[in-house]
Design a protein around this motif. Structure first.
Motif, PDB file in Angstrom:
ATOM      1  N   GLY A  63       0.812  -1.210   0.000  1.00 25.19           N
ATOM      2  CA  GLY A  63       0.000   0.000   0.000  1.00 25.19           C
ATOM      3  C   GLY A  63       0.844   1.257   0.000  1.00 25.19           C
ATOM      4  N   LEU A  64       1.926   1.258   0.800  1.00 31.48           N
ATOM      5  CA  LEU A  64       2.800   2.426   0.845  1.00 31.48           C
ATOM      6  C   LEU A  64       3.565   2.607  -0.465  1.00 31.48           C
ATOM      7  CD1 LEU A  64       4.259   2.219   4.466  1.00 31.48           C
ATOM      8  CD2 LEU A  64       2.444   3.698   3.607  1.00 31.48           C
ATOM      9  N   LEU A  65       3.919   1.510  -1.103  1.00 29.86           N
ATOM     10  CA  LEU A  65       4.604   1.606  -2.398  1.00 29.86           C
ATOM     11  C   LEU A  65       3.714   2.309  -3.411  1.00 29.86           C
ATOM     12  CD1 LEU A  65       6.856   0.916  -4.408  1.00 29.86           C
ATOM     13  CD2 LEU A  65       5.783  -1.337  -4.701  1.00 29.86           C
ATOM     14  N   ILE A  66       2.438   1.940  -3.440  1.00 29.52           N
ATOM     15  CA  ILE A  66       1.507   2.582  -4.368  1.00 29.52           C
ATOM     16  C   ILE A  66       1.294   4.044  -3.984  1.00 29.52           C
ATOM     17  CG2 ILE A  66      -0.876   2.588  -5.202  1.00 29.52           C
ATOM     18  CD1 ILE A  66      -0.867  -0.469  -4.791  1.00 29.52           C
ATOM     19  N   ALA A  67       1.034   4.286  -2.687  1.00 25.83           N
ATOM     20  CA  ALA A  67       0.744   5.647  -2.226  1.00 25.83           C
ATOM     21  C   ALA A  67       1.929   6.576  -2.393  1.00 25.83           C
ATOM     22  CB  ALA A  67       0.324   5.616  -0.755  1.00 25.83           C
ATOM     23  N   GLY A  68       3.136   6.046  -2.348  1.00 26.20           N
ATOM     24  CA  GLY A  68       4.329   6.878  -2.426  1.00 26.20           C
ATOM     25  C   GLY A  68       4.876   7.084  -3.813  1.00 26.20           C
ATOM     26  N   THR A  69       4.212   6.504  -4.821  1.00 24.94           N
ATOM     27  CA  THR A  69       4.756   6.613  -6.178  1.00 24.94           C
ATOM     28  C   THR A  69       3.760   7.144  -7.203  1.00 24.94           C
ATOM     29  OG1 THR A  69       4.218   4.268  -6.521  1.00 24.94           O
ATOM     30  CG2 THR A  69       6.463   4.787  -5.844  1.00 24.94           C
ATOM     31  N   VAL A  70       2.460   7.156  -6.887  1.00 20.69           N
ATOM     32  CA  VAL A  70       1.472   7.653  -7.850  1.00 20.69           C
ATOM     33  C   VAL A  70       0.656   8.770  -7.211  1.00 20.69           C
ATOM     34  CG1 VAL A  70       1.328   5.383  -8.949  1.00 20.69           C
ATOM     35  CG2 VAL A  70      -0.330   5.992  -7.194  1.00 20.69           C
ATOM     36  N   ARG A  71      -0.163   9.439  -8.016  1.00 19.31           N
ATOM     37  CA  ARG A  71      -0.983  10.526  -7.518  1.00 19.31           C
ATOM     38  C   ARG A  71      -2.056  10.011  -6.551  1.00 19.31           C
ATOM     39  NH1 ARG A  71      -0.961  15.276 -10.347  1.00 19.31           N
ATOM     40  NH2 ARG A  71      -3.171  15.598  -9.861  1.00 19.31           N
ATOM     41  N   PRO A  72      -2.532  10.856  -5.612  1.00 22.02           N
ATOM     42  CA  PRO A  72      -3.548  10.408  -4.644  1.00 22.02           C
ATOM     43  C   PRO A  72      -4.804   9.859  -5.304  1.00 22.02           C
ATOM     44  CG  PRO A  72      -2.608  12.502  -3.968  1.00 22.02           C
ATOM     45  CD  PRO A  72      -2.055  12.221  -5.327  1.00 22.02           C
ATOM     46  N   GLU A  73      -5.256  10.494  -6.403  1.00 24.86           N
ATOM     47  CA  GLU A  73      -6.449   9.999  -7.082  1.00 24.86           C
ATOM     48  C   GLU A  73      -6.220   8.596  -7.641  1.00 24.86           C
ATOM     49  OE1 GLU A  73      -6.338  14.392  -7.033  1.00 24.86           O
ATOM     50  OE2 GLU A  73      -4.933  12.836  -7.707  1.00 24.86           O
ATOM     51  N   ALA A  74      -5.028   8.371  -8.170  1.00 26.38           N
ATOM     52  CA  ALA A  74      -4.703   7.042  -8.682  1.00 26.38           C
ATOM     53  C   ALA A  74      -4.587   6.038  -7.543  1.00 26.38           C
ATOM     54  CB  ALA A  74      -3.397   7.098  -9.479  1.00 26.38           C
ATOM     55  N   THR A  75      -4.021   6.470  -6.415  1.00 27.72           N
ATOM     56  CA  THR A  75      -3.936   5.591  -5.253  1.00 27.72           C
ATOM     57  C   THR A  75      -5.325   5.169  -4.792  1.00 27.72           C
ATOM     58  OG1 THR A  75      -1.885   6.620  -4.487  1.00 27.72           O
ATOM     59  CG2 THR A  75      -3.169   5.421  -2.853  1.00 27.72           C
ATOM     60  N   LEU A  76      -6.241   6.126  -4.741  1.00 28.49           N
ATOM     61  CA  LEU A  76      -7.621   5.836  -4.345  1.00 28.49           C
ATOM     62  C   LEU A  76      -8.240   4.799  -5.266  1.00 28.49           C
ATOM     63  CD1 LEU A  76      -9.994   6.651  -2.468  1.00 28.49           C
ATOM     64  CD2 LEU A  76     -10.610   8.368  -4.178  1.00 28.49           C
ATOM     65  N   ALA A  77      -8.056   4.978  -6.560  1.00 23.44           N
ATOM     66  CA  ALA A  77      -8.635   4.048  -7.533  1.00 23.44           C
ATOM     67  C   ALA A  77      -7.981   2.672  -7.450  1.00 23.44           C
ATOM     68  CB  ALA A  77      -8.486   4.622  -8.945  1.00 23.44           C
ATOM     69  N   ILE A  78      -6.643   2.645  -7.384  1.00 22.73           N
ATOM     70  CA  ILE A  78      -5.927   1.367  -7.389  1.00 22.73           C
ATOM     71  C   ILE A  78      -6.230   0.560  -6.136  1.00 22.73           C
ATOM     72  CG2 ILE A  78      -3.630   0.312  -7.282  1.00 22.73           C
ATOM     73  CD1 ILE A  78      -2.635   2.672  -9.012  1.00 22.73           C
TER      74      ILE A  78
END
Length: 256
Positions: free
Chosen positions: A165-180
């Motif tokens: 989860g942190l890998l995703i949250a720390g590398t993409v935009r917040p909107e993309a993190t929410l979707a992913i």
């Protein structure tokens, strides 16, 4: 945020462990005050447990419905809290500058991840008590040896999903993190082998599901809490995901 590093005596810098524990307390309290996350962490797993026990979906698996459902729902709690909950929270912390503030402290990337893991474990403990109590009223009686084996496996799963989860949250935009993370939760919960055993799918799909961290954790929890057995292959897969995600998060995590 200005009070999270006050555990050390006046005039002395906090040790690394004190900083991590303080940050873990802050993260846990934030999660428990968030109504949306409480729905994700408590209501959704509870509804999943009730649905699996009330329907005949698990009738052909050789054990009672609750015996098969409860381990998978506990694994789902780890997915909800560690992956989706932490991923979304961290993604928006980046957007609003919270992580940039933390980058000016001695916490560091490793301390941030460790503090978030502590928060996840605190919340996961509450989830375990809640779901296990409800399942017990439904007749769930796991063996003691299975419980002792399952607890560290669930902790390992929470650590692995926190890193992902942190890998995703720390590398993409917040909107993309929410979707992913939301889409990931739906897909992994439905067909990722975490709630429903991989044997419920086709043989070709089962071959892929067992390689997912969700499938590995689901298999580990069911083997432990039903048969008091360690699924060695599932353990290897989950460890690999956890190590790779942690290394990647430490390397590529962006504070801004």
């Amino acid at each position: 945020m200005s009070t999270i590093f006050h555990d050390s005596p006046a005039g002395r810098p906090a040790t690394l462990s004190q900083r991590i524990i303080s940050h873990g307390k802050y993260e846990a309290s934030t999660m428990l005050r968030n109504g949306e996350q409480l729905v994700l962490m408590a209501v959704m797993p509870l509804l999943g447990l009730l649905a699996l026990v009330a329907t005949p979906l698990l009738d052909d698996m050789g054990h009672s419905r609750v015996a098969i459902a409860a381990p998978g729902i506990l694994a789902l709690c780890a997915l909800s809290t560690a992956f989706t909950g932490q991923g979304i929270a961290t993604g928006f912390d980046r957007r609003y500058g919270v992580l940039r503030f933390l980058s000016t402290t001695p916490l560091g990337k490793g301390g941030l991840i460790a503090g978030k893991v502590i928060a996840v474990l605190v919340v996961l403990l509450l989830q375990m008590v809640f779901i296990s109590t409800v399942a017990a009223f439904m007749g769930w009686r796991p063996p003691l040896s299975g419980i002792l084996l399952g607890i560290p496996l669930l902790i390992l799963g929470a650590a692995a999903f926190t890193a992902i989860g942190l890998l995703i949250a720390g590398t993409v935009r917040p909107e993309a993190t929410l979707a992913i993370t939301n889409l990931g939760w739906i897909l992994l919960a439905a067909v990722g082998g975490i709630v429903l055993p991989a044997g419920k799918f086709s043989s070709s799909m089962e071959a892929y599901v067992q390689w997912l961290p969700s499938g590995a954790l689901g298999n580990l929890m069911r083997a432990a809490l039903i048969e008091s057995r360690l699924d060695v292959w599932g353990l290897i897969i989950l460890l690999a995901w956890g190590v790779l995600a942690t290394v990647a998060a430490l390397k590529w995590f962006k504070w801004n």
